[in-house]
Design an enzyme around this catalytic site. Structure first.
Site, PDB file in Angstrom:
ATOM      1  N   THR A   1     -42.112  -6.194  18.076  1.00  0.00           N
ATOM      2  CA  THR A   1     -41.305  -5.233  18.822  1.00  0.00           C
ATOM      3  C   THR A   1     -42.049  -4.633  19.996  1.00  0.00           C
ATOM      4  O   THR A   1     -43.279  -4.484  19.951  1.00  0.00           O
ATOM      5  CB  THR A   1     -40.875  -4.091  17.872  1.00  0.00           C
TER       6      THR A   1
ATOM      7  N   TYR B   1     -42.777   2.856  12.767  1.00  0.00           N
ATOM      8  CA  TYR B   1     -42.124   1.554  12.923  1.00  0.00           C
ATOM      9  C   TYR B   1     -42.991   0.626  13.786  1.00  0.00           C
ATOM     10  O   TYR B   1     -43.314  -0.496  13.387  1.00  0.00           O
ATOM     11  CB  TYR B   1     -40.733   1.735  13.556  1.00  0.00           C
TER      12      TYR B   1
HETATM   13  N1  UFG Z   1     -29.886   6.805  22.241  1.00  0.00           N
HETATM   14  C1  UFG Z   1     -29.004   7.843  22.542  1.00  0.00           C
HETATM   15  N2  UFG Z   1     -27.941   8.022  21.710  1.00  0.00           N
HETATM   16  C2  UFG Z   1     -27.699   7.252  20.615  1.00  0.00           C
HETATM   17  C3  UFG Z   1     -28.595   6.197  20.323  1.00  0.00           C
HETATM   18  C4  UFG Z   1     -29.683   6.010  21.147  1.00  0.00           C
HETATM   19  O1  UFG Z   1     -29.208   8.561  23.512  1.00  0.00           O
HETATM   20  O2  UFG Z   1     -26.716   7.500  19.915  1.00  0.00           O
HETATM   21  C5  UFG Z   1     -31.031   6.565  23.129  1.00  0.00           C
HETATM   22  C6  UFG Z   1     -32.364   6.691  22.413  1.00  0.00           C
HETATM   23  O3  UFG Z   1     -32.795   8.025  22.375  1.00  0.00           O
HETATM   24  C7  UFG Z   1     -33.233   5.782  23.273  1.00  0.00           C
HETATM   25  C8  UFG Z   1     -32.273   4.691  23.748  1.00  0.00           C
HETATM   26  O4  UFG Z   1     -30.973   5.238  23.594  1.00  0.00           O
HETATM   27  O5  UFG Z   1     -33.685   6.478  24.383  1.00  0.00           O
HETATM   28  C9  UFG Z   1     -32.375   3.420  22.964  1.00  0.00           C
HETATM   29  O6  UFG Z   1     -32.338   3.759  21.579  1.00  0.00           O
HETATM   30  P1  UFG Z   1     -32.056   2.676  20.436  1.00  0.00           P
HETATM   31  O7  UFG Z   1     -31.982   3.435  19.152  1.00  0.00           O
HETATM   32  O8  UFG Z   1     -30.897   1.834  20.816  1.00  0.00           O
HETATM   33  O9  UFG Z   1     -33.311   1.726  20.461  1.00  0.00           O
HETATM   34  P2  UFG Z   1     -34.879   2.072  20.468  1.00  0.00           P
HETATM   35  O10 UFG Z   1     -35.344   2.001  21.883  1.00  0.00           O
HETATM   36  O11 UFG Z   1     -35.191   3.306  19.712  1.00  0.00           O
HETATM   37  O12 UFG Z   1     -35.501   0.912  19.586  1.00  0.00           O
HETATM   38  C10 UFG Z   1     -35.226  -0.402  19.868  1.00  0.00           C
HETATM   39  C11 UFG Z   1     -35.527  -1.290  18.683  1.00  0.00           C
HETATM   40  C12 UFG Z   1     -36.984  -1.440  18.506  1.00  0.00           C
HETATM   41  C13 UFG Z   1     -37.676  -1.787  19.793  1.00  0.00           C
HETATM   42  C14 UFG Z   1     -37.341  -0.803  20.852  1.00  0.00           C
HETATM   43  C15 UFG Z   1     -38.031  -1.236  22.115  1.00  0.00           C
HETATM   44  O13 UFG Z   1     -34.931  -0.798  17.503  1.00  0.00           O
HETATM   45  O14 UFG Z   1     -37.222  -2.499  17.620  1.00  0.00           O
HETATM   46  O15 UFG Z   1     -35.953  -0.796  20.998  1.00  0.00           O
HETATM   47  O16 UFG Z   1     -37.722  -0.453  23.194  1.00  0.00           O
HETATM   48  F1  UFG Z   1     -39.002  -1.750  19.625  1.00  0.00           F
END
Ligand code: UFG
Length: 330
Positions: free
Chosen positions: A117, A142
């Site tokens: 990741t 994670y």
């Molecule tokens: N977000 C919101 N509202 C939501 C969901 C997410 O504002 O309801 C924001 C989060 O705060 C973040 C962005 O959207 O800023 C992306 O969030 P995600 O939960 O979609 O994904 P993450 O970036 O947290 O994590 C994902 C994968 C990981 C990977 C990562 C790399 O789950 O495996 O992307 O950037 F490592």
């Protein structure tokens, strides 16, 4: 020879199973169905329900099938959950991966593709696309749990006749363009999934977590990659190792970033109507901005993405969400 897919009933794993079958491969799946669904496993794949750390079961699977490669997706993937349950993440992602690697090596299976990741990088020093050689400073358990697994693979590969490809996924989204599978977890927290569920009325409203980040519009920037392109990168990794290629760690992303607001605007445009969005404070563990430099995947793996289009990613995610609602499978 067959390929063993762990977590093949899950979101990315179920796409991988279809991609392997489409490529004419024989596929074996192991999944304990804690978050995945057996209906998501293509019927042509041989299915074993169980845990990747169940060494006797793994020995049986390797004995019953001529497997030359393992593609390991099984694991926990929600960054905020890992902040509240770090030891659960180390158990499920790191400890169990150690056991799976040991079972794979004990069975003499020489090739391993690992779901890593972008979270291994944390927040990079600049807004430039991040290279594999960047500093590894995970900001969540994670990310740390996946980095530890990468380290185990590296060390195991120097001691044994065993090669691996660790693919560092950026933000995976979208669904199979043929509508065979998609992101189906009821409690999914990923941005595009949540936005599509809200647009379709499955949720009343959704939140933006943080508008005070050091980015142009104050919301976090991510590199969203279509799950079908990601599965294709795994096929390339397999092909390369079977042809004698050595161990490799490569980013999988498109090299361009979209902010949370960009994504929500695109979901509104593709869906055709607005939905309720609240602004909340920052979510723990979120890096401000992270975008891939995926040159290595293109040059070393010969990976050529075909779905680099945010609107298309969202269209496929909306179609899958609508399909889930029609079949009432929440
Ligand atoms: N977000 C919101 N509202 C939501 C969901 C997410 O504002 O309801 C924001 C989060 O705060 C973040 C962005 O959207 O800023 C992306 O969030 P995600 O939960 O979609 O994904 P993450 O970036 O947290 O994590 C994902 C994968 C990981 C990977 C990562 C790399 O789950 O495996 O992307 O950037 F490592």
């Amino acid at each position: 020879m067959a390929v063993l897919v762990t977590g093949g009933a899950g979101y990315i794993g179920s796409h991988m199973v279809w991609a392997l079958l489409d490529a004419g491969e024989d596929v074996v799946v192991i999944d304990r169905l804690s978050t995945g669904f057996q209906w998501a496993v293509a019927p042509e794949a041989r299915f074993y329900q169980g845990d990747v750390a169940d060494a006797p079961l793994l020995a049986r699977i390797f004995a019953e099938n001529s497997i030359d490669a393992v593609i390991h997706f099984a694991g926990s993937i929600v960054v905020p959950d890992s902040m509240s349950d770090p030891l659960g993440y180390y158990e499920n992602n790191t400890v169990k991966t150690r056991s799976l690697i040991a079972s794979t090596i004990a069975a003499g299976v020489p090739h391993f593709v690992f779901s890593s990741t972008a979270a291994v990088y944390g927040t990079p020093d600049s807004l430039q696309p991040v290279l594999e050689t960047a500093l590894l400073r995970p900001e969540s358990p994670y990310g740390s749990s996946k980095l530890m697994s990468e380290i185990m693979l590296r060390d195991a590969a120097s001691a044994h006749d065993f090669r691996y490809t660790a693919l560092r996924y950026f933000n995976v989204a979208g669904a199979d363009p043929r509508g065979r599978t998609g992101q189906s977890s009821a409690g999914a927290t990923h941005l595009i999934k949540v936005a599509c569920a809200t647009a379709l009325g499955r949720r009343q409203e959704m939140s933006i977590y943080g508008t005070d980040y050091p980015t142009p519009d104050g919301t976090c920037i991510r590199d969203y990659i279509h799950v079908t392109d990601l599965a294709a990168a795994h096929l390339k990794a397999l092909e390369r190792m079977r042809a004698g290629g050595g161990s490799l760690t490569a980013n999988c992303g498109y090299g361009r970033g979209f902010s949370v607001r960009d994504v929500l605007d695109a979901v509104k445009t593709v869906h055709g109507s607005a939905f309720a969005i609240r602004v909340e404070g920052r979510r723990a563990g979120d890096p401000a901005s992270i975008v891939a430099d995926a040159t290595l995947a293109r040059t070393e793996l010969g990976w050529v993405p075909k779905h680099d289009d945010l609107g298309g990613i969202i269209r496929s995610a909306l179609d899958w969400e609508a399909h889930l609602m029609r079949k009432n499978s929440y």
